[in-house]
Scaffold this active site. Structure first.
Site, PDB file in Angstrom:
ATOM      1  N   LYS A 221      -2.015  15.127  15.228  1.00 52.49           N
ATOM      2  CA  LYS A 221      -2.590  14.275  16.278  1.00 52.49           C
ATOM      3  C   LYS A 221      -3.552  15.079  17.155  1.00 52.49           C
ATOM      4  O   LYS A 221      -4.554  14.556  17.634  1.00 52.49           O
ATOM      5  CB  LYS A 221      -1.471  13.661  17.129  1.00 52.49           C
ATOM      6  CG  LYS A 221      -0.783  12.486  16.455  1.00 52.49           C
ATOM      7  CD  LYS A 221      -1.691  11.278  16.405  1.00 52.49           C
ATOM      8  CE  LYS A 221      -0.969  10.000  16.015  1.00 52.49           C
ATOM      9  NZ  LYS A 221      -1.888   8.846  15.955  1.00 52.49           N
TER      10      LYS A 221
ATOM     11  N   TYR B  27       3.434  16.772  13.215  1.00 56.50           N
ATOM     12  CA  TYR B  27       2.909  15.514  13.765  1.00 56.50           C
ATOM     13  C   TYR B  27       2.052  15.798  15.003  1.00 56.50           C
ATOM     14  O   TYR B  27       0.925  15.309  15.130  1.00 56.50           O
ATOM     15  CB  TYR B  27       4.079  14.582  14.108  1.00 56.50           C
ATOM     16  CG  TYR B  27       3.687  13.309  14.806  1.00 56.50           C
ATOM     17  CD1 TYR B  27       2.888  12.357  14.164  1.00 56.50           C
ATOM     18  CD2 TYR B  27       4.101  13.040  16.116  1.00 56.50           C
ATOM     19  CE1 TYR B  27       2.520  11.181  14.810  1.00 56.50           C
ATOM     20  CE2 TYR B  27       3.740  11.874  16.758  1.00 56.50           C
ATOM     21  CZ  TYR B  27       2.955  10.948  16.108  1.00 56.50           C
ATOM     22  OH  TYR B  27       2.604   9.789  16.753  1.00 56.50           O
TER      23      TYR B  27
ATOM     24  N   ASP C 149      -3.628  -3.252   8.043  1.00 57.42           N
ATOM     25  CA  ASP C 149      -2.322  -2.594   7.970  1.00 57.42           C
ATOM     26  C   ASP C 149      -1.936  -2.441   6.500  1.00 57.42           C
ATOM     27  O   ASP C 149      -2.156  -3.356   5.703  1.00 57.42           O
ATOM     28  CB  ASP C 149      -1.263  -3.433   8.710  1.00 57.42           C
ATOM     29  CG  ASP C 149      -0.099  -2.588   9.199  1.00 57.42           C
ATOM     30  OD1 ASP C 149       0.106  -2.499  10.421  1.00 57.42           O
ATOM     31  OD2 ASP C 149       0.613  -1.996   8.338  1.00 57.42           O
TER      32      ASP C 149
ATOM     33  N   GLY D 159       2.204  -3.286  13.316  1.00 56.85           N
ATOM     34  CA  GLY D 159       3.302  -2.429  13.782  1.00 56.85           C
ATOM     35  C   GLY D 159       3.798  -2.829  15.155  1.00 56.85           C
ATOM     36  O   GLY D 159       3.380  -3.853  15.711  1.00 56.85           O
ATOM     37  N   PHE D 160       4.661  -2.022  15.688  1.00 60.83           N
ATOM     38  CA  PHE D 160       5.294  -2.284  16.985  1.00 60.83           C
ATOM     39  C   PHE D 160       4.247  -2.420  18.103  1.00 60.83           C
ATOM     40  O   PHE D 160       4.084  -3.491  18.703  1.00 60.83           O
ATOM     41  CB  PHE D 160       6.302  -1.148  17.260  1.00 60.83           C
ATOM     42  CG  PHE D 160       6.745  -0.990  18.678  1.00 60.83           C
ATOM     43  CD1 PHE D 160       7.147  -2.081  19.441  1.00 60.83           C
ATOM     44  CD2 PHE D 160       6.789   0.276  19.260  1.00 60.83           C
ATOM     45  CE1 PHE D 160       7.574  -1.910  20.769  1.00 60.83           C
ATOM     46  CE2 PHE D 160       7.211   0.445  20.570  1.00 60.83           C
ATOM     47  CZ  PHE D 160       7.598  -0.648  21.319  1.00 60.83           C
TER      48      PHE D 160
ATOM     49  N   GLY E  86       4.796  -1.786   8.903  1.00 61.96           N
ATOM     50  CA  GLY E  86       4.506  -3.002   9.666  1.00 61.96           C
ATOM     51  C   GLY E  86       5.381  -4.167   9.214  1.00 61.96           C
ATOM     52  O   GLY E  86       6.091  -4.089   8.221  1.00 61.96           O
TER      53      GLY E  86
END
Ligand code: UDP
Length: 325
Positions: free
Chosen positions: A153, A149, A31, A10-11, A36
């Protein structure tokens, strides 16, 4: 050391993988390629200390096998993005909790170190700015998907700290609006990437609401350095803000990106309800207190917003050229 990076294609993950390889570690990237991009790992793939594994953090058997050989895991795999949170709450809740439970449980049994990637979203609507790591979480009702979200988290963080009490070496890093090369400019992506892409195409820059909302954008290089510095045992059992102090209103960001790209894009204003659906609530200001990160991690974000935006613009230009746009 042998290091596993989940979400490594990913980033943020792919930049982290590159840095870990530069530091001489052996790196396994896990991943599921849901968001990704294998091209992000082009440089890593040329290194024989890097291995790519296609798979999900929800696959406990795969994880068990992988984690037996590792000393440290950076757990970055996540389902994120405001649009996803609003549109796919189940995917966001399950995707962010199930995998983290697996990672923590296995890391505990294998006596590994974990660095868990969390988010500044967990502070929610708290109006006491800037946010220290022990600030309250001020979230909306569970019936409003927008908060799922942040909640998922936060549960992950509770799990981290519960395991820390049992002896797991775990640190939490909370990202504040990371941006830079490889950030997605899709509707699920961050505002910097979206504005740069639109500006380069001379398409409208869509500022949501009146654009007065403030963020502290953090260039990916600083985000990665902060993440790396949480690997040491001095960081165990704590959360750290990984952000910058470059506070900017979104409408000013739009003008800055327009100027830096020399674009003729119009800047248009769109209500939150049109962008995200009815009842959407945004954070008017999100700023980190970096005292703890600076003193314990020696984290020192050094890339100015202007420099970071210029580097990002160059990357997007090249990317669009490669795609024939
Ligand atoms: N935003 C915007 N236009 C876009 C995307 C986002 O004006 O195309 C706004 C969004 O409402 C928020 C800020 O930019 O106030 C940052 O959004 P992003 O999704 O990058 O990160 P967030 O801070 O919401 O996690």
């Amino acid at each position: 050391m042998n290091i596993l990076v989940t979400g490594g294609a990913g980033f943020i993950g792919s930049h982290l993988v590159e840095r870990l390889l530069q530091h001489g570690h052996n790196v396994w990237t896990l991943d599921d390629m849901s968001t990704g991009n294998l091209h992000f790992l082009d440089e890593a793939t040329e290194n024989n200390r890097h291995s790519m594994i296609y798979g999900s953090v929800t696959d406990k058997y795969l994880l068990k096998e992988l984690m037996e050989h590792c000393d440290v895991v950076f757990h970055l795999a996540a389902v994120l993005g405001v649009k996803n949170t609003v549109e796919n709450p189940l995917k966001v809740i399950e995707g962010n909790i199930d995998g983290t439970r697996n990672i923590l449980e296995l890391a505990y049994h294998n006596k590994m170190k974990v660095v868990f990637a969390s988010t500044s979203e967990i502070y929610g609507k708290n109006s006491q700015i800037p946010f220290g790591e022990d600030a309250d979480r001020v979230l909306g009702a569970p019936s409003i998907h927008r908060w799922c979200y942040a909640t998922a988290k936060a549960i992950d963080e509770h799990l981290c700290f519960a395991y820390a009490e049992k002896g797991l070496r775990v640190s939490v890093v909370r990202y504040f609006n990371a941006y830079g090369p490889r950030q997605t400019s899709s509707q699920y992506g961050g505002v910097v990437a979206r504005f740069i892409k639109a500006a380069l195409l001379n398409q409208p820059l869509e500022v949501y609401h009146d654009g007065s909302q403030i963020r502290c954008f953090t260039f990916i290089r600083d985000t990665v350095e902060g993440t790396l510095s949480a690997m040491g045992n001095h960081a165990n059992g704590q959360a750290f803000n990984i952000g910058s102090e470059h506070a900017i209103a979104i409408r000013d960001l739009a003008h800055k990106i327009k100027d830096l790209t020399g674009s003729s894009s119009p800047i248009v204003y769109i209500p939150y309800a049109t962008a995200y659906g009815p009842g959407y609530e945004d954070m008017p200001v999100r700023m980190p207190d970096l005292t703890r990160s600076r003193s314990i991690l020696h984290y020192d974000p050094s890339v100015s917003l202007e420099e970071g935006l210029k580097m990002s613009i160059e990357w997007f230009k090249q990317q669009m050229k490669d795609e024939g746009m």
